[in-house]
Design a protein around this motif. Structure first.
Motif, short mmCIF file in Angstrom:
data_model
loop_
_atom_site.label_atom_id
_atom_site.label_comp_id
_atom_site.label_asym_id
_atom_site.label_seq_id
_atom_site.Cartn_x
_atom_site.Cartn_y
_atom_site.Cartn_z
N LYS A 33 0.79 -1.29 0.12
CA LYS A 33 -0.25 -0.08 -0.24
C LYS A 33 0.96 1.42 0.36
O LYS A 33 1.71 1.31 0.56
CB LYS A 33 -0.80 -0.14 1.24
CG LYS A 33 -2.12 -1.53 1.28
CD LYS A 33 -2.97 -1.00 0.07
CE LYS A 33 -3.45 0.10 0.71
NZ LYS A 33 -4.69 -0.15 1.54
N ALA A 34 0.17 1.74 -0.56
CA ALA A 34 1.80 3.35 -0.77
C ALA A 34 0.38 5.05 -0.64
O ALA A 34 -1.11 4.59 -1.25
CB ALA A 34 2.28 3.65 -2.26
N ASP A 35 0.96 5.92 -0.93
CA ASP A 35 -0.03 6.98 -0.50
C ASP A 35 -0.31 7.42 -2.03
O ASP A 35 -1.31 8.27 -1.93
CB ASP A 35 1.30 8.43 0.14
CG ASP A 35 2.45 8.70 -0.48
OD1 ASP A 35 2.52 9.61 -0.49
OD2 ASP A 35 2.77 7.39 -1.25
N LYS A 67 6.98 -0.44 -7.73
CA LYS A 67 6.50 -1.96 -8.85
C LYS A 67 7.75 -2.18 -9.11
O LYS A 67 8.20 -3.00 -9.22
CB LYS A 67 4.59 -1.94 -8.96
CG LYS A 67 3.86 -2.02 -8.21
CD LYS A 67 2.89 -1.80 -9.45
CE LYS A 67 1.38 -2.11 -8.59
NZ LYS A 67 0.61 -2.07 -8.99
N SER A 68 7.58 -1.23 -10.29
CA SER A 68 9.26 -0.70 -11.06
C SER A 68 10.42 -1.02 -9.96
O SER A 68 11.75 -1.98 -11.27
CB SER A 68 9.46 0.40 -11.24
OG SER A 68 10.55 0.30 -13.09
N LEU A 69 10.52 -0.93 -8.91
CA LEU A 69 12.01 -1.22 -8.56
C LEU A 69 12.18 -2.88 -7.90
O LEU A 69 13.25 -3.28 -7.98
CB LEU A 69 12.31 -0.58 -7.19
CG LEU A 69 13.15 -0.31 -6.60
CD1 LEU A 69 14.79 0.43 -7.47
CD2 LEU A 69 13.37 0.67 -5.40
N ARG A 87 -1.01 -7.64 -4.06
CA ARG A 87 -1.68 -6.97 -3.89
C ARG A 87 -0.88 -5.37 -3.98
O ARG A 87 -0.62 -5.21 -2.81
CB ARG A 87 -3.03 -6.70 -2.92
CG ARG A 87 -3.50 -5.71 -3.33
CD ARG A 87 -4.79 -4.84 -2.38
NE ARG A 87 -5.73 -4.59 -2.92
CZ ARG A 87 -6.75 -3.24 -1.96
NH1 ARG A 87 -6.98 -3.85 -0.18
NH2 ARG A 87 -6.97 -2.90 -2.30
N GLY A 88 -1.54 -4.53 -4.63
CA GLY A 88 -1.03 -3.22 -4.79
C GLY A 88 -1.73 -2.29 -4.77
O GLY A 88 -2.36 -2.38 -5.95
N ALA A 89 -2.21 -0.96 -4.00
CA ALA A 89 -3.61 0.00 -4.09
C ALA A 89 -2.29 0.92 -3.41
O ALA A 89 -1.44 0.85 -2.55
CB ALA A 89 -4.53 -1.18 -3.74
N ILE A 91 3.39 -4.46 3.35
CA ILE A 91 4.07 -2.87 3.10
C ILE A 91 3.66 -1.70 2.79
O ILE A 91 2.34 -1.33 2.31
CB ILE A 91 5.25 -3.32 2.30
CG1 ILE A 91 5.66 -4.75 2.16
CG2 ILE A 91 5.78 -1.95 1.80
CD1 ILE A 91 7.33 -4.61 1.24
N SER A 92 3.59 -0.45 3.73
CA SER A 92 2.99 0.41 4.04
C SER A 92 4.31 1.73 3.18
O SER A 92 5.69 1.53 4.07
CB SER A 92 2.73 0.66 4.86
OG SER A 92 2.30 2.47 5.47
#
Length: 539
Positions: A344-346, A355-357, A372-374, A394-395
């Motif tokens: 999860k990201a801001d 994601k790319s990294l 999941r990525g959101a 991961i936040s």
């Protein structure tokens, strides 16, 4: 029912038994049990180490800046150009070390890992505001740690300061000022206008003299890690504090679970130095990994022992990681181990950058599975998904609510919070390497030829041999070949002697005698291959 130490002591006393507590020291906990027996004549005065604490906006940072007489430069979080975590000031020929991480969170973090870093706490209280929740928490931490408190009533330049109210609030928390018959010094001033700062530093020196702070500078150094990071030019760097002894360039150091040789050392002004006495904060490079804040360290002259201890401590940490993150990995259809991650990201920009990294992470034998990525804060439904998919959460640049954090803990889900993108990649790489099964390889040491055989009533047959190539080592493994045929392998060399003397190894050209574990069927002319099995480090 479990008895505490006091109850056990009372019970033993009642029945006439002695009661003694013993701590088993091993490579995992010995850094926490370092206790040098320095004689009084070896002890020298050392600078006090001070932490500034208090409520937000009451002037902690302003006071630090005023004392340091420099301005804070706004920098990206984690940039290497930040301070080294502590600095020193000289006042009336007295050095004072300030722990440059104001706030009870940093103080309690160090305390949580057994790092007794601070000698004196300066408690900053705004004259126009009084005690606030964070002030009270800071007092609780300092009192629990039994660290002397000096109160600095700041913002005396503001209208209507209420000193009596502040002194009353302090006394209610068990901090009684000198003018009310207590032991706590209270200094009034303004950090912004540099008022009362000299009196505050005088109070620090007086308190430190009463405490008689001393250390032995004339031996190998030890101390505590403040912070550590990865520098593109210098590799792993650690900001450390010397607690006793003197650290010097080219010293071998074990720091947490990592080791190295001090290749470069700079002080808080980034000036290169060759030696650092007790209470000095420095940044060092030359270590082979990034230790954690609060990790203890020690210098040793035995670099081989240092490497061995480091390997054992890393293995112990690896096992703990497997235990802590054991529910966060699985195997795909091809049997490849994968680390399951819920991210999860801001913002969308941050999410796509991470994601790319993470796509560039390459660990042979293990892979990352992004469940999941959101964007947006972590929710209870995220925790449910993480539990179902056995994922690590991961936040990035987000704050996790207490409700969600408690729910995650109850579900056994780990949440890791980050503010620096590259740290996520580093952590994922470490975790992927941690889930790999250990791999081993055979390392050839040498070959010997058996030329004589003796019998001994206690140890059985002893093989007299000549070392043809390499070396033979006690406790290594042996493989015996006779006329080109394999007789036995993976048998341990239990003893090794030259004449009547026990030896640990013998090089090519030497003659010696050895015995094997549960094997006596030697004959003259046997060729013995000497080797060892070593674990291959996952790079």
């Amino acid at each position: 029912t479990l008895l505490d130490e006091k109850q056990m002591g009372e019970l033993c006393l009642e029945f006439g038994y002695d009661f003694k507590k013993e701590v088993q020291i091993n490579e995992e906990n010995f850094l926490d049990n370092i206790n040098f027996q320095d004689s009084e004549k070896e002890m020298k005065k050392r600078p006090p180490i001070v932490t500034i604490m208090g409520h937000v906006d009451h002037g902690k940072t302003t006071l630090l800046d005023t004392i340091r007489k420099t301005n804070v430069v706004d920098t990206e979080a984690g940039r290497i150009t930040q301070s080294i975590g502590a600095y020193q000031v000289e006042w009336k020929n007295n050095l004072i070390t300030f722990f440059d991480t104001p706030g009870h969170e940093a103080f309690s973090k160090m305390r949580a890992v057994g790092a007794d870093l601070t000698d004196i706490v300066i408690l900053v209280v705004a004259a126009d505001d009084g005690l606030k929740p964070q002030t009270e928490e800071a007092i609780d931490h300092a009192l629990f740690a039994k660290v002397p408190i000096i109160v600095f009533v700041n913002k005396m330049d503001k209208p209507n300061p209420n000193i009596d109210r502040i002194l009353t609030q302090l006394s209610e928390k068990g901090v009684v000022c000198e003018e009310w018959g207590g032991k706590t010094m209270v200094i009034k001033g303004s950090a912004l206008n540099n008022k009362g700062v000299d009196e505050l530093l005088e109070a620090v020196i007086v308190t430190s003299e009463i405490m008689e702070l001393k250390a032995n500078p004339n031996r190998v150094a030890n101390g505590i890690t403040i912070e550590a990071s990865m520098d593109k030019g210098e590799g792993a760097v650690a900001d450390i504090l010397i607690q006793s002894g003197t650290l010097a360039l080219n010293d071998y150091i074990l720091i947490g679970e990592y080791y190295g040789k001090v290749k470069k050392m700079v002080d808080y002004n980034r000036k290169e130095i060759k030696q650092a006495p007790p209470s000095t904060p420095v940044r060092i490079s030359g270590i082979n990994g990034i230790p954690k804040s609060g990790d203890k360290w020690i210098v040793t002259t035995d670099d081989k022992l240092l490497k061995e201890l480091s390997m054992k401590r890393q293995q112990s940490t690896k096992m703990k990681k497997l235990s802590n993150f054991g529910t966060s990995f699985s195997e795909d259809n091809n049997g490849v181990k994968q680390l399951n991650v819920l991210l999860k990201a801001d913002t969308n920009g941050s999410l796509e950058a991470i994601k790319s990294l993470l796509q560039s992470v390459d660990v042979d034998g293990a892979k990352l599975n992004l469940v999941r990525g959101a964007i947006g804060n972590i929710s209870e439904s995220d925790i449910d998904l993480a539990r179902t998919s056995k994922s690590l959460v991961i936040s990035f640049n987000l704050k996790t609510s207490i409700k969600v954090s408690d729910y995650a803990n109850s579900m056994g889900i780990s949440i890791k919070n980050y503010t620096i993108i590259y740290q996520i990649k580093d952590e994922i790489e470490r975790l992927l390497k941690g889930i790999l099964d250990p791999t081993f390889e055979e390392r050839e040491l040498g070959t010997v030829e058996i030329r004589e055989i003796w019998s001994h009533t206690d140890v059985g047959k002893i093989a007299g041999c000549r070392v043809l190539t390499g070396e033979i080592k006690r406790n290594s493994l042996a493989r015996i070949k006779r006329n080109g045929q394999l007789i036995i392998e993976n048998v341990k060399i239990t003893s090794l002697k030259h004449g009547k003397d026990s030896i640990s190894s013998a090089p090519a050209g030497k003659e010696c005698g050895f015995t094997l574990d549960n094997f006596n069927d030697f004959i003259k002319g046997d060729i013995v291959q000497i080797y060892e099995i070593v674990e291959v480090t996952h790079e």
